[in-house]
Scaffold this active site. Structure first.
Site, PDB file in Angstrom:
ATOM      1  N   LYS A   1      -0.288   9.007   6.985  1.00 34.51           N
ATOM      2  CA  LYS A   1      -0.422   9.822   5.876  1.00 34.51           C
ATOM      3  C   LYS A   1      -1.196  11.184   6.274  1.00 34.51           C
ATOM      4  O   LYS A   1      -1.563  11.241   7.384  1.00 34.51           O
ATOM      5  CB  LYS A   1      -1.350   9.076   4.747  1.00 34.51           C
ATOM      6  CG  LYS A   1      -0.735   8.028   4.018  1.00 34.51           C
ATOM      7  CD  LYS A   1      -1.676   7.561   3.044  1.00 34.51           C
ATOM      8  CE  LYS A   1      -0.889   6.256   2.495  1.00 34.51           C
ATOM      9  NZ  LYS A   1      -1.831   5.719   1.320  1.00 34.51           N
TER      10      LYS A   1
ATOM     11  N   ASN B   1      -6.698   6.706   3.038  1.00 35.52           N
ATOM     12  CA  ASN B   1      -6.673   5.664   3.971  1.00 35.52           C
ATOM     13  C   ASN B   1      -5.889   5.566   5.121  1.00 35.52           C
ATOM     14  O   ASN B   1      -5.383   4.577   5.602  1.00 35.52           O
ATOM     15  CB  ASN B   1      -6.542   4.292   2.873  1.00 35.52           C
ATOM     16  CG  ASN B   1      -5.146   4.305   2.391  1.00 35.52           C
ATOM     17  OD1 ASN B   1      -4.123   5.229   2.505  1.00 35.52           O
ATOM     18  ND2 ASN B   1      -4.872   3.265   1.530  1.00 35.52           N
TER      19      ASN B   1
ATOM     20  N   GLU C   1      11.719   0.132   1.211  1.00 34.85           N
ATOM     21  CA  GLU C   1      10.865   1.446   1.739  1.00 34.85           C
ATOM     22  C   GLU C   1      11.658   1.775   3.014  1.00 34.85           C
ATOM     23  O   GLU C   1      12.065   2.858   3.137  1.00 34.85           O
ATOM     24  CB  GLU C   1       9.493   1.053   2.406  1.00 34.85           C
ATOM     25  CG  GLU C   1       8.776   0.729   0.841  1.00 34.85           C
ATOM     26  CD  GLU C   1       7.196   0.266   1.139  1.00 34.85           C
ATOM     27  OE1 GLU C   1       6.389   0.394   0.337  1.00 34.85           O
ATOM     28  OE2 GLU C   1       6.862   0.107   2.396  1.00 34.85           O
TER      29      GLU C   1
ATOM     30  N   HIS D   1       0.127   3.915   5.422  1.00 31.58           N
ATOM     31  CA  HIS D   1       0.576   2.817   4.455  1.00 31.58           C
ATOM     32  C   HIS D   1       1.496   2.050   5.260  1.00 31.58           C
ATOM     33  O   HIS D   1       1.867   2.429   6.138  1.00 31.58           O
ATOM     34  CB  HIS D   1       1.674   3.559   3.312  1.00 31.58           C
ATOM     35  CG  HIS D   1       2.659   2.780   2.604  1.00 31.58           C
ATOM     36  ND1 HIS D   1       2.325   1.981   1.713  1.00 31.58           N
ATOM     37  CD2 HIS D   1       3.998   2.334   3.100  1.00 31.58           C
ATOM     38  CE1 HIS D   1       3.353   1.165   1.539  1.00 31.58           C
ATOM     39  NE2 HIS D   1       4.538   1.461   2.236  1.00 31.58           N
TER      40      HIS D   1
END
Length: 191
Positions: A9, A155, A169, A158
């Site tokens: 991320k 965080n 995904e 993913h």
């Protein structure tokens, strides 16, 4: 053999941790079979973060549970105690976060890849991640702080939660022509 998806991320990309994160997976024996850096637009982020009501209520209930654990009043902070409405807010913050900078999307392949990746990544909420996991090493963010500041939990990464989720995904993030099949030198020794 399984394939799974990870997204490094924007917080991890901006901190220059992509190499360190990918090294953890390769050192464990997982193979990178696809990888690209993209700046995700709202449409793509919206496809990744579902609008499924059951999922949103689940996120809302997790948030309510966290508030109860920390003695916080969700009505005061979030303006509601409705799990669906809270889930919608958290989804919106996640969309804003995922589109805030470049993301590195990666498909990893290996034996029990989904389970292994989830262990290496650590718990979704960094404050509950095991020491030594990616989130446990590189993030100390908490859901209470994130909610107080009306933003997503930072965080780092993913990781698909199930084999079925990984399949969906992977199809969302990659074209078949972007996924490679090759033999790593250490495969004969490891498997």
């Amino acid at each position: 053999m399984e394939k799974t998806l990870i997204l490094v991320k924007p917080d991890a990309v901006k901190r220059g941790l992509v190499g360190k994160i990918l090294d953890r997976f390769e050192q464990s024996g997982l193979k990178i079979v696809a990888m690209k850096m993209i700046w995700v637009d709202k449409d793509m982020a919206g496809k990744h973060y579902t609008t499924n009501e059951e999922f949103l209520v689940g996120m809302g209930n997790k948030t309510l549970k966290t508030y109860a654990e920390y003695g916080k009043d969700p009505l005061e902070v979030m303006g509601t105690k409705d799990p669906l409405e809270i889930g919608k807010m958290v989804r919106q913050w996640n969309l804003e976060f995922l589109t805030s900078g470049p993301v590195v999307a990666v498909i990893l392949e290996g034996i029990h890849a989904v389970t292994i990746v989830r262990k290496i990544v650590g718990a979704t909420l960094p404050t509950f991640s095991e020491p030594g996991s990616i989130r446990g090493m590189y993030s100390i963010d908490s859901p209470v702080l994130a909610n107080d500041r009306k933003r997503a939990v930072r965080n780092m990464i993913h990781a698909s939660g199930t084999v079925e989720e990984a399949k969906l995904e992977i199809e969302l993030w990659f074209h078949k022509r972007e996924i490679y099949d090759y033999h790593r030198a250490d495969e004969d020794v490891m498997f």
